[in-house]
Design a protein around this motif. Sequence first.
Motif, PDB file in Angstrom:
ATOM      1  N   PHE A  72       0.828  -1.204   0.000  1.00 28.40           N
ATOM      2  CA  PHE A  72       0.000   0.000   0.000  1.00 28.40           C
ATOM      3  C   PHE A  72       0.865   1.259   0.000  1.00 28.40           C
ATOM      4  O   PHE A  72       0.514   2.261  -0.609  1.00 28.40           O
ATOM      5  CB  PHE A  72      -0.924  -0.027   1.224  1.00 28.40           C
ATOM      6  CG  PHE A  72      -1.896   1.110   1.261  1.00 28.40           C
ATOM      7  CD1 PHE A  72      -2.971   1.158   0.393  1.00 28.40           C
ATOM      8  CD2 PHE A  72      -1.743   2.139   2.169  1.00 28.40           C
ATOM      9  CE1 PHE A  72      -3.871   2.199   0.422  1.00 28.40           C
ATOM     10  CE2 PHE A  72      -2.637   3.188   2.212  1.00 28.40           C
ATOM     11  CZ  PHE A  72      -3.702   3.219   1.334  1.00 28.40           C
ATOM     12  N   GLN A  73       2.021   1.206   0.683  1.00 31.12           N
ATOM     13  CA  GLN A  73       2.916   2.353   0.701  1.00 31.12           C
ATOM     14  C   GLN A  73       3.724   2.448  -0.587  1.00 31.12           C
ATOM     15  O   GLN A  73       4.125   3.535  -0.995  1.00 31.12           O
ATOM     16  CB  GLN A  73       3.854   2.254   1.901  1.00 31.12           C
ATOM     17  CG  GLN A  73       3.142   2.439   3.220  1.00 31.12           C
ATOM     18  CD  GLN A  73       4.019   2.068   4.407  1.00 31.12           C
ATOM     19  OE1 GLN A  73       4.919   1.250   4.295  1.00 31.12           O
ATOM     20  NE2 GLN A  73       3.741   2.674   5.546  1.00 31.12           N
ATOM     21  N   ASN A  74       3.996   1.334  -1.245  1.00 32.18           N
ATOM     22  CA  ASN A  74       4.742   1.351  -2.501  1.00 32.18           C
ATOM     23  C   ASN A  74       3.920   1.881  -3.667  1.00 32.18           C
ATOM     24  O   ASN A  74       4.471   2.448  -4.612  1.00 32.18           O
ATOM     25  CB  ASN A  74       5.246  -0.048  -2.850  1.00 32.18           C
ATOM     26  CG  ASN A  74       6.496  -0.401  -2.084  1.00 32.18           C
ATOM     27  OD1 ASN A  74       7.269   0.467  -1.683  1.00 32.18           O
ATOM     28  ND2 ASN A  74       6.701  -1.691  -1.875  1.00 32.18           N
ATOM     29  N   TYR A  75       2.626   1.704  -3.637  1.00 24.65           N
ATOM     30  CA  TYR A  75       1.765   2.094  -4.753  1.00 24.65           C
ATOM     31  C   TYR A  75       1.901   3.577  -5.110  1.00 24.65           C
ATOM     32  O   TYR A  75       2.111   3.911  -6.285  1.00 24.65           O
ATOM     33  CB  TYR A  75       0.305   1.736  -4.446  1.00 24.65           C
ATOM     34  CG  TYR A  75      -0.641   2.064  -5.569  1.00 24.65           C
ATOM     35  CD1 TYR A  75      -0.795   1.192  -6.629  1.00 24.65           C
ATOM     36  CD2 TYR A  75      -1.363   3.252  -5.575  1.00 24.65           C
ATOM     37  CE1 TYR A  75      -1.660   1.495  -7.676  1.00 24.65           C
ATOM     38  CE2 TYR A  75      -2.228   3.567  -6.602  1.00 24.65           C
ATOM     39  CZ  TYR A  75      -2.372   2.680  -7.648  1.00 24.65           C
ATOM     40  OH  TYR A  75      -3.213   2.986  -8.677  1.00 24.65           O
ATOM     41  N   PRO A  76       1.814   4.514  -4.156  1.00 27.03           N
ATOM     42  CA  PRO A  76       1.970   5.936  -4.539  1.00 27.03           C
ATOM     43  C   PRO A  76       3.352   6.226  -5.121  1.00 27.03           C
ATOM     44  O   PRO A  76       3.479   7.030  -6.051  1.00 27.03           O
ATOM     45  CB  PRO A  76       1.759   6.697  -3.234  1.00 27.03           C
ATOM     46  CG  PRO A  76       1.035   5.770  -2.347  1.00 27.03           C
ATOM     47  CD  PRO A  76       1.447   4.399  -2.753  1.00 27.03           C
ATOM     48  N   ASN A  77       4.374   5.557  -4.609  1.00 26.98           N
ATOM     49  CA  ASN A  77       5.719   5.789  -5.146  1.00 26.98           C
ATOM     50  C   ASN A  77       5.831   5.292  -6.578  1.00 26.98           C
ATOM     51  O   ASN A  77       6.481   5.917  -7.419  1.00 26.98           O
ATOM     52  CB  ASN A  77       6.758   5.087  -4.270  1.00 26.98           C
ATOM     53  CG  ASN A  77       6.804   5.670  -2.875  1.00 26.98           C
ATOM     54  OD1 ASN A  77       6.385   6.801  -2.660  1.00 26.98           O
ATOM     55  ND2 ASN A  77       7.308   4.903  -1.937  1.00 26.98           N
ATOM     56  N   GLN A  78       5.232   4.161  -6.891  1.00 24.89           N
ATOM     57  CA  GLN A  78       5.316   3.592  -8.237  1.00 24.89           C
ATOM     58  C   GLN A  78       4.501   4.387  -9.248  1.00 24.89           C
ATOM     59  O   GLN A  78       4.804   4.362 -10.436  1.00 24.89           O
ATOM     60  CB  GLN A  78       4.825   2.141  -8.218  1.00 24.89           C
ATOM     61  CG  GLN A  78       5.721   1.211  -7.435  1.00 24.89           C
ATOM     62  CD  GLN A  78       5.081  -0.149  -7.218  1.00 24.89           C
ATOM     63  OE1 GLN A  78       3.910  -0.354  -7.513  1.00 24.89           O
ATOM     64  NE2 GLN A  78       5.860  -1.077  -6.678  1.00 24.89           N
ATOM     65  N   HIS A  79       3.485   5.096  -8.791  1.00 28.41           N
ATOM     66  CA  HIS A  79       2.628   5.851  -9.704  1.00 28.41           C
ATOM     67  C   HIS A  79       2.813   7.359  -9.571  1.00 28.41           C
ATOM     68  O   HIS A  79       1.969   8.132 -10.035  1.00 28.41           O
ATOM     69  CB  HIS A  79       1.161   5.478  -9.458  1.00 28.41           C
ATOM     70  CG  HIS A  79       0.855   4.058  -9.827  1.00 28.41           C
ATOM     71  ND1 HIS A  79       1.148   2.993  -9.015  1.00 28.41           N
ATOM     72  CD2 HIS A  79       0.299   3.536 -10.944  1.00 28.41           C
ATOM     73  CE1 HIS A  79       0.776   1.882  -9.597  1.00 28.41           C
ATOM     74  NE2 HIS A  79       0.260   2.172 -10.786  1.00 28.41           N
ATOM     75  N   ALA A  80       3.892   7.771  -8.955  1.00 26.13           N
ATOM     76  CA  ALA A  80       4.253   9.186  -8.804  1.00 26.13           C
ATOM     77  C   ALA A  80       3.144  10.001  -8.142  1.00 26.13           C
ATOM     78  O   ALA A  80       2.817  11.109  -8.559  1.00 26.13           O
ATOM     79  CB  ALA A  80       4.640   9.784 -10.156  1.00 26.13           C
ATOM     80  N   ILE A  81       2.551   9.439  -7.105  1.00 24.52           N
ATOM     81  CA  ILE A  81       1.526  10.149  -6.353  1.00 24.52           C
ATOM     82  C   ILE A  81       2.211  10.743  -5.126  1.00 24.52           C
ATOM     83  O   ILE A  81       2.824  10.016  -4.345  1.00 24.52           O
ATOM     84  CB  ILE A  81       0.400   9.192  -5.928  1.00 24.52           C
ATOM     85  CG1 ILE A  81      -0.272   8.591  -7.162  1.00 24.52           C
ATOM     86  CG2 ILE A  81      -0.619   9.914  -5.041  1.00 24.52           C
ATOM     87  CD1 ILE A  81      -1.277   7.509  -6.841  1.00 24.52           C
ATOM     88  N   PRO A  82       2.130  12.057  -4.939  1.00 23.08           N
ATOM     89  CA  PRO A  82       2.791  12.639  -3.759  1.00 23.08           C
ATOM     90  C   PRO A  82       2.056  12.233  -2.490  1.00 23.08           C
ATOM     91  O   PRO A  82       0.830  12.142  -2.452  1.00 23.08           O
ATOM     92  CB  PRO A  82       2.697  14.142  -4.013  1.00 23.08           C
ATOM     93  CG  PRO A  82       1.545  14.307  -4.925  1.00 23.08           C
ATOM     94  CD  PRO A  82       1.475  13.060  -5.770  1.00 23.08           C
ATOM     95  N   ARG A  83       2.818  11.975  -1.461  1.00 22.96           N
ATOM     96  CA  ARG A  83       2.237  11.624  -0.166  1.00 22.96           C
ATOM     97  C   ARG A  83       3.102  12.213   0.937  1.00 22.96           C
ATOM     98  O   ARG A  83       4.305  12.392   0.751  1.00 22.96           O
ATOM     99  CB  ARG A  83       2.092  10.130   0.016  1.00 22.96           C
ATOM    100  CG  ARG A  83       3.396   9.371   0.074  1.00 22.96           C
ATOM    101  CD  ARG A  83       3.116   7.888   0.294  1.00 22.96           C
ATOM    102  NE  ARG A  83       4.346   7.126   0.242  1.00 22.96           N
ATOM    103  CZ  ARG A  83       5.108   6.830   1.286  1.00 22.96           C
ATOM    104  NH1 ARG A  83       4.762   7.258   2.480  1.00 22.96           N
ATOM    105  NH2 ARG A  83       6.203   6.126   1.148  1.00 22.96           N
ATOM    106  N   PRO A  84       2.511  12.520   2.096  1.00 20.59           N
ATOM    107  CA  PRO A  84       3.313  13.055   3.194  1.00 20.59           C
ATOM    108  C   PRO A  84       4.252  11.991   3.739  1.00 20.59           C
ATOM    109  O   PRO A  84       4.063  10.794   3.516  1.00 20.59           O
ATOM    110  CB  PRO A  84       2.266  13.461   4.239  1.00 20.59           C
ATOM    111  CG  PRO A  84       1.054  12.678   3.898  1.00 20.59           C
ATOM    112  CD  PRO A  84       1.098  12.441   2.425  1.00 20.59           C
ATOM    113  N   ARG A  85       5.264  12.427   4.431  1.00 20.51           N
ATOM    114  CA  ARG A  85       6.247  11.491   5.000  1.00 20.51           C
ATOM    115  C   ARG A  85       5.574  10.541   5.980  1.00 20.51           C
ATOM    116  O   ARG A  85       5.859   9.365   5.999  1.00 20.51           O
ATOM    117  CB  ARG A  85       7.355  12.286   5.699  1.00 20.51           C
ATOM    118  CG  ARG A  85       8.331  11.445   6.451  1.00 20.51           C
ATOM    119  CD  ARG A  85       9.663  11.423   5.740  1.00 20.51           C
ATOM    120  NE  ARG A  85      10.630  10.701   6.537  1.00 20.51           N
ATOM    121  CZ  ARG A  85      11.062   9.490   6.227  1.00 20.51           C
ATOM    122  NH1 ARG A  85      10.614   8.904   5.156  1.00 20.51           N
ATOM    123  NH2 ARG A  85      11.946   8.897   6.970  1.00 20.51           N
ATOM    124  N   SER A  86       4.686  11.066   6.805  1.00 21.88           N
ATOM    125  CA  SER A  86       3.971  10.237   7.771  1.00 21.88           C
ATOM    126  C   SER A  86       2.524  10.147   7.363  1.00 21.88           C
ATOM    127  O   SER A  86       1.883  11.149   7.044  1.00 21.88           O
ATOM    128  CB  SER A  86       4.077  10.844   9.169  1.00 21.88           C
ATOM    129  OG  SER A  86       3.249  10.154  10.057  1.00 21.88           O
TER     130      SER A  86
END
Length: 154
Positions: free
Chosen positions: A134-148
């Motif tokens: 679930f945490q890898n998905y935004p990284n793989q699709h270039a979705i910005p997310r907060p650090r925490s």
Amino acid sequence: MARPLSDLLTHRGTSDRGTVHQEPVPLPGPHPLHDHRRQRPKRGISPRELRDLQLRVRAEQQTPEWQARYAVRSGAEGTINELAHGHGMRRCRYRGQHKAHVQHVLTAIAANIERLSRRPPTGETPPSRPPTAFQNYPNQHAIPRPRSWRSARD
């Protein structure tokens, strides 16, 4: 003079009938416990009372006092869950309160030793956990997310 049995069973005189009631005897009324027509007591909470209770409890959960009490409870709940599911504390092997108490104390000591064995030696930083899918998905699709992830709710 003895008569055959079949004659005794078929012959009925006026004396065998007993008294005859011309009007039916009134039956007693239904017992209050068995009367299905009476109003049954309501069980449970009415929808309006339930909604009011939920609204009051949800409003109470937003107070800092409630959150401080719940923080203590939430820390203990994880430990209780680990002991109940991971170490079989729902069932006791021995009979008697004193023996059961000894078993629970020894199980808690074993759980604490197990936790301590997983800690890194003193002075070392603990290794970071690998990210979940679930945490890898935004990284793989270039979705910005907060650090925490917790800061997303604030």
